[in-house]
Each structure stands twice: as C-alpha cells, then as structure tokens.
Design a protein around this motif. Structure first.
Motif, PDB file in Angstrom:
ATOM      1  N   MET A  85       0.854  -1.201   0.020  1.00  0.00           N
ATOM      2  CA  MET A  85      -0.378  -0.216  -0.014  1.00  0.00           C
ATOM      3  C   MET A  85       0.495   1.052   0.311  1.00  0.00           C
ATOM      4  O   MET A  85       0.522   2.326  -0.352  1.00  0.00           O
ATOM      5  CB  MET A  85      -1.461  -0.309   0.893  1.00  0.00           C
ATOM      6  CG  MET A  85      -1.610  -0.973   0.915  1.00  0.00           C
ATOM      7  SD  MET A  85      -2.885  -1.664   2.448  1.00  0.00           S
ATOM      8  CE  MET A  85      -4.326  -0.105   3.253  1.00  0.00           C
ATOM      9  N   GLY A  86       1.840   0.846   0.813  1.00  0.00           N
ATOM     10  CA  GLY A  86       3.558   2.066  -0.119  1.00  0.00           C
ATOM     11  C   GLY A  86       3.417   2.771   1.108  1.00  0.00           C
ATOM     12  O   GLY A  86       4.287   3.789   1.182  1.00  0.00           O
ATOM     13  N   PHE A  87       3.658   2.577   2.361  1.00  0.00           N
ATOM     14  CA  PHE A  87       3.457   2.090   3.787  1.00  0.00           C
ATOM     15  C   PHE A  87       5.157   2.568   4.048  1.00  0.00           C
ATOM     16  O   PHE A  87       5.512   1.060   3.606  1.00  0.00           O
ATOM     17  CB  PHE A  87       2.580   2.097   4.585  1.00  0.00           C
ATOM     18  CG  PHE A  87       1.439   2.820   4.697  1.00  0.00           C
ATOM     19  CD1 PHE A  87       0.877   4.297   4.739  1.00  0.00           C
ATOM     20  CD2 PHE A  87       0.472   1.786   4.013  1.00  0.00           C
ATOM     21  CE1 PHE A  87       0.171   4.584   4.875  1.00  0.00           C
ATOM     22  CE2 PHE A  87      -0.632   2.843   3.665  1.00  0.00           C
ATOM     23  CZ  PHE A  87      -1.030   4.147   4.513  1.00  0.00           C
ATOM     24  N   GLU A  88       5.358   2.627   5.205  1.00  0.00           N
ATOM     25  CA  GLU A  88       6.704   1.919   5.740  1.00  0.00           C
ATOM     26  C   GLU A  88       6.441   0.731   6.410  1.00  0.00           C
ATOM     27  O   GLU A  88       5.809   1.299   7.425  1.00  0.00           O
ATOM     28  CB  GLU A  88       7.713   3.158   6.120  1.00  0.00           C
ATOM     29  CG  GLU A  88       8.307   3.936   4.987  1.00  0.00           C
ATOM     30  CD  GLU A  88       9.725   4.789   5.766  1.00  0.00           C
ATOM     31  OE1 GLU A  88      10.650   4.394   5.949  1.00  0.00           O
ATOM     32  OE2 GLU A  88       9.546   5.821   6.986  1.00  0.00           O
ATOM     33  N   ALA A  89       7.390  -0.205   6.819  1.00  0.00           N
ATOM     34  CA  ALA A  89       6.744  -0.971   7.172  1.00  0.00           C
ATOM     35  C   ALA A  89       8.426  -1.720   7.878  1.00  0.00           C
ATOM     36  O   ALA A  89       9.632  -2.154   7.267  1.00  0.00           O
ATOM     37  CB  ALA A  89       6.086  -2.596   7.301  1.00  0.00           C
TER      38      ALA A  89
END
Length: 229
Positions: free
Chosen positions: A119-123
């Motif tokens: 989804m394009g988030f950092e993790a």
C-alpha cells in the motif's frame, strides 16, 4: 506526514527476553496493535505489559485473526487488519504490532506486513527471541552442533516426510493434532522433549514422547532428535 508500522517480536513468554530495541519501539509508538479481539486476550500484550506497565496508557488497536485454515476467512481478516492499521498510519501515527516470538517465524503479522508495504507505507520488522531457542536454553541443551541441520516444522500439517530429515526437528503449533504427532514420534523412536508455555505461567516440561498429553496447549513446542544424537 504518514506513520510507520513496526512488527515487534516480544519473545516466547518470559518478559525479560523482550529485546531493548522492541521495548524502545513500544515506548516510542503511539498505537499498539495486538492480535485478538481485545488486548486482555493477547499473550503478546501480556508479555509486553510485564516488561513495560506504562503500555496501559497507550491506545491499543486489536486485530482479529480467526484460528482457521479457511483461506477466504483468512484473506478477509488480513485485508481488514491491514486496512485498520493503514488508517492509523494515514493519521501520521506510528504503530507497533506485537507478536509472540519472532515476527519472521510462522507469524500472522507477516501477511499484514506485506499488505502494508504494497500500500506504499513503511514497515519494519524487529526481531524477537524465537520459541525454539528459548526452549533449548530452558532445557539447558543445544539445538544443533557441527554440520547438524535444523528443521522447523509446522506440526498441524503432514509431518511424516519432514521427520525423516536428518538432524534436529522443531515441531511447532501442533494444536489439535498433538496426539497424532506424539504417535508418529513414538513410531519413529525419536528422542523427544517438549515444553508447554515456555517462560509463562503454567509451564510444563515433558522429557519423552510418551509423556506428551492429548490436551497439550497451543503454546507447546517439541524438539526431536534421532536416537544417539
């Protein structure tokens, strides 16, 4: 500015085995995500709370993951869990997702992790002490030596072929199939030790396959070696 997701391994049960890095991320994160319908049911949360009582002051986001092998139900729960976390990340909040043991070993968190990244988030994953390493240490034994291989086996599936592998076998998450697992170990004549609830209340140690009860709990882990090892 969007937030970041941290997948934290809280270790196998003993709160003293929570890493300094995991503890720091818990303190710094605004949201604590836990597997389960409510935080009181989450073993991972209970472990973290013993190490850091102030976690009670943080906002908790329960993520319900059903105990099932139904692929459609699992897919939907993973999608919904990722959606709930993404909502918090869009608000600019950091989220620490607590998982038992290490997040990279049979952890449901991984399904959410991959979705959040897509989804394009950092993790980011923060390692935790694995249950099988903690069990070996608790029993004061080694897992592998010299060229001996180590095999980690999900015991709720077919294990017959896996048990034929050389070296040390770690059997995890046998669940309702614990009786079948015991019978297969007895048939093969393996040297077996098992701990139920390692490092937690109600810890039990079984030093042979014969001792393994039919009603052993979910947090039971078996170490099996060929005779003579």
């Amino acid at each position: 500015m969007v937030g970041k997701l941290y997948g934290l391994g809280v270790g196998p049960g003993d709160p003293e085995l929570l890493t300094l890095k995991a503890l720091r991320r818990i303190k710094e994160s605004e949201i604590i995500a836990v597997p389960g319908k409510k935080k009181e049911e989450s073993v991972a949360y209970k472990i973290a709370r013993q190490a850091y009582p102030q976690i009670e002051n943080k906002e908790v986001l329960p993520i319900d993951f059903p105990m099932t092998k139904d692929s459609e139900r699992l897919e939907e729960s993973h999608r919904l869990g990722a959606s709930q976390i993404a909502e918090k990340l869009r608000e600019g909040k950091s989220v620490a997702f607590l998982t038992l043991g290490d997040p990279t070993v049979y952890a449901t968190y991984l399904y959410v992790h991959k979705r959040i990244l897509a989804m394009g988030f950092e993790a980011e994953i923060v390692s935790g002490i694995t249950s099988f390493c903690a069990v070996a240490a608790r029993l004061n034994i080694g897992l592998v030596e010299k060229a001996e291989p180590l095999h980690v086996i999900p015991a709720s599936y077919q294990i017959e072929e896996a048990l034929k592998l050389p070296g040390t076998k770690v059997l995890m998450k046998a669940g309702k199939k614990i009786g079948q697992v015991r019978e297969e170990l007895l048939r093969r004549g393996e040297t077996v030790v098992m701990i139920e609830n390692c490092g937690m209340e109600g810890e039990q140690i079984y030093r042979s396959a014969q001792e393994i009860p039919d009603d052993a709990g979910y947090y039971s882990l078996i170490i099996a070696k060929e005779k003579g090892e």
